[in-house]
Design a protein around this motif. Structure first.
Motif, short mmCIF file in Angstrom:
data_model
loop_
_atom_site.label_atom_id
_atom_site.label_comp_id
_atom_site.label_asym_id
_atom_site.label_seq_id
_atom_site.Cartn_x
_atom_site.Cartn_y
_atom_site.Cartn_z
N ARG A 125 38.59 61.28 57.48
CA ARG A 125 37.30 61.96 57.36
C ARG A 125 37.01 62.77 58.63
O ARG A 125 36.51 63.88 58.56
CB ARG A 125 36.21 60.93 57.11
CG ARG A 125 34.85 61.54 56.89
CD ARG A 125 33.84 60.47 56.46
NE ARG A 125 32.59 61.08 56.15
CZ ARG A 125 31.48 60.90 56.87
NH1 ARG A 125 31.50 60.09 57.90
NH2 ARG A 125 30.36 61.49 56.54
N THR A 126 37.36 62.20 59.79
CA THR A 126 37.14 62.88 61.05
C THR A 126 37.95 64.17 61.12
O THR A 126 37.45 65.20 61.59
CB THR A 126 37.54 61.96 62.23
OG1 THR A 126 36.83 60.74 62.11
CG2 THR A 126 37.24 62.60 63.56
N THR B 271 38.96 66.00 58.61
CA THR B 271 38.38 66.97 57.69
C THR B 271 37.15 67.63 58.30
O THR B 271 36.98 68.86 58.22
CB THR B 271 38.01 66.29 56.37
OG1 THR B 271 39.16 65.63 55.85
CG2 THR B 271 37.47 67.27 55.36
#
Length: 82
Positions: free
Chosen positions: A2-3, A5
């Motif tokens: 997620r980081t 992205t």
């Protein structure tokens, strides 16, 4: 993941905004439209490649794969000292 992205999206947004500001300020006024579009595409591609490489380095660091390789390299030294 997620980081990565979020990081990639922010980098792309900043690059697009910077190109928009340059276009708005007339930086490309003395250049043909084709050359200006080519320059902007080149800037975005170069930024995307750099961002992707940094994201892969971040992912590699967080996944722990680097530590496994480091331990394998350190093992022969510890055997020689024993």
């Amino acid at each position: 993941m997620r980081t990565i992205t979020i990081f990639s999206s922010l980098c792309l947004a900043v690059s697009v905004a910077a190109c928009g500001v340059m276009w708005g300020l007339g930086v490309f006024s003395g250049v043909s439209v084709g050359a200006a579009i080519g320059t902007i595409i080149g800037i975005l591609l170069a930024t995307s490649i750099g961002t992707a490489l940094m994201a892969l380095a971040l992912y590699s660091d967080q996944s722990g794969h680097d530590e496994v390789i480091f331990r394998v390299e350190k093992e022969p030294e510890s055997r020689q000292n024993s």
